[in-house]
Write an enzyme that holds these catalytic residues in place. Structure first.
Site, PDB file in Angstrom:
ATOM      1  N   TRP A  51      90.286 -42.572  38.000  1.00  0.00           N
ATOM      2  CA  TRP A  51      90.862 -41.874  36.851  1.00  0.00           C
ATOM      3  C   TRP A  51      90.609 -42.715  35.614  1.00  0.00           C
ATOM      4  CZ3 TRP A  51      96.684 -41.142  35.291  1.00  0.00           C
ATOM      5  CH2 TRP A  51      96.731 -40.307  34.165  1.00  0.00           C
ATOM      6  N   ARG A  52      89.714 -42.211  34.739  1.00  0.00           N
ATOM      7  CA  ARG A  52      89.426 -42.866  33.477  1.00  0.00           C
ATOM      8  C   ARG A  52      90.489 -42.440  32.476  1.00  0.00           C
ATOM      9  NH1 ARG A  52      84.395 -44.698  31.868  1.00  0.00           N
ATOM     10  NH2 ARG A  52      85.421 -44.764  29.835  1.00  0.00           N
ATOM     11  N   HIS A 147      81.017 -54.990  31.113  1.00  0.00           N
ATOM     12  CA  HIS A 147      80.082 -53.921  30.752  1.00  0.00           C
ATOM     13  C   HIS A 147      79.337 -54.302  29.483  1.00  0.00           C
ATOM     14  CE1 HIS A 147      83.404 -52.155  33.009  1.00  0.00           C
ATOM     15  NE2 HIS A 147      82.560 -51.244  33.441  1.00  0.00           N
ATOM     16  N   LYS A 174      82.857 -56.557  39.078  1.00  0.00           N
ATOM     17  CA  LYS A 174      81.993 -55.456  38.643  1.00  0.00           C
ATOM     18  C   LYS A 174      81.193 -55.851  37.404  1.00  0.00           C
ATOM     19  CE  LYS A 174      81.938 -50.723  36.868  1.00  0.00           C
ATOM     20  NZ  LYS A 174      82.719 -49.679  36.168  1.00  0.00           N
ATOM     21  N   SER A 235      80.943 -40.211  33.440  1.00  0.00           N
ATOM     22  CA  SER A 235      81.700 -41.150  32.610  1.00  0.00           C
ATOM     23  C   SER A 235      80.823 -42.267  32.064  1.00  0.00           C
ATOM     24  CB  SER A 235      82.859 -41.769  33.417  1.00  0.00           C
ATOM     25  OG  SER A 235      82.366 -42.543  34.485  1.00  0.00           O
ATOM     26  N   GLN A 239      74.652 -41.597  35.618  1.00  0.00           N
ATOM     27  CA  GLN A 239      75.324 -41.182  36.846  1.00  0.00           C
ATOM     28  C   GLN A 239      74.667 -39.934  37.421  1.00  0.00           C
ATOM     29  OE1 GLN A 239      79.526 -40.823  36.073  1.00  0.00           O
ATOM     30  NE2 GLN A 239      79.838 -43.036  35.971  1.00  0.00           N
TER      31      GLN A 239
END
Length: 257
Positions: A51-52, A147, A174, A235, A239
């Site tokens: 859930w963003r 990121h 990540k 998102s 993707q």
């Protein structure tokens, strides 16, 4: 061969086990959209749902966030839920919360029992220890992330980011970066393999955009334990729809044993 040295169990799945997991994002702007997306995505049976919440227009209201998270939990059943509030500087939507207010929100959501994993960015270093403490307190797995939507740093810097996540107590590290060439894609994959050999925690890595699409499909061979796929709406750049990711992963895993 296991993807990671140290797989972790979250509900019914192993992250970093024999096969990469597929995570599908929910990016609705209100509760109605969020829950509709969750129903559609759950039917496609991803391993994880993210859930963003930075897309959610009720992000400023803890009670609204928790109520929505609990409904997501009910709809998703035993699919683990990853809660993410991505910052604008790392590709998220602008939100009206300070880092201190995020801490309060994270504690409230973790305490609710509705989520299984929490993503937090390494760039907010002064708050990482607080997030680590509250996630452990409520039994929520912590992903510490980095990121870069502008370029791909050197391999050594990427490995250092993952090493830093491990040092700060992340359950998962990540890294997601933007390539400008195929060489950049190789740098990301090399960094993943090197970090996989060194670190005892699962990794999630990807090279974004069209150039990096191969990392979303074959990243597991190099040590990436999770790939993000489109369940309903994307998102992040590059993707791929979940159905196509499932098909390709099944072929890769079948013939790479």
């Amino acid at each position: 061969m296991a993807i990671s040295k140290g797989a972790i169990n979250v509900r019914s799945i192993f992250i970093g086990g024999e096969e990469p997991c597929i995570c599908a994002p929910v990016v609705g702007v209100d509760a109605e959209q969020v829950l509709a997306e969750t129903r559609q995505i759950s039917a496609k049976k991803p391993h994880l749902i993210e859930w963003r919440a930075d897309f959610f227009n009720g992000i400023h209201d803890d009670r609204q966030v928790v109520a929505t998270a609990k409904e997501i939990r009910t709809i998703a059943g035993d699919i683990p839920i990853l809660f993410t509030v991505r910052s604008e500087r790392e590709g998220g939507r602008p939100i009206p919360l300070t880092e201190e207010e995020k801490m309060r929100l994270f504690e409230t959501v973790c305490q609710s029992g509705a989520i299984d994993l929490l993503d937090y960015e390494l760039v907010h270093e002064p708050y990482v220890a607080t997030v680590r403490q509250l996630s452990r307190q409520y039994g929520v797995r912590l992903i510490l992330s980095y990121h870069n939507f502008d370029f791909t740093p050197a391999k050594e810097e990427l490995v250092a980011k993952m090493r830093q996540a491990g040092k700060y107590g992340a359950d998962i590290a990540k890294v997601a970066v933007m390539p400008k060439s195929l060489q950049d894609v190789l740098v990301l994959l090399q960094a993943t393999e090197e970090a996989r050999q060194e670190l005892p925690i699962p990794l999630i890595t990807m090279s974004m955009g069209g150039l990096g699409a191969i990392t979303r499909l074959a990243g597991g061979l190099f040590g990436s334990a999770v790939t993000f796929a489109v369940g309903q709406q994307s998102s992040a750049p590059g993707q791929i729809p979940i159905e196509e990711v499932k098909d390709v992963l099944s072929v890769i895993m079948k013939y790479s044993q």
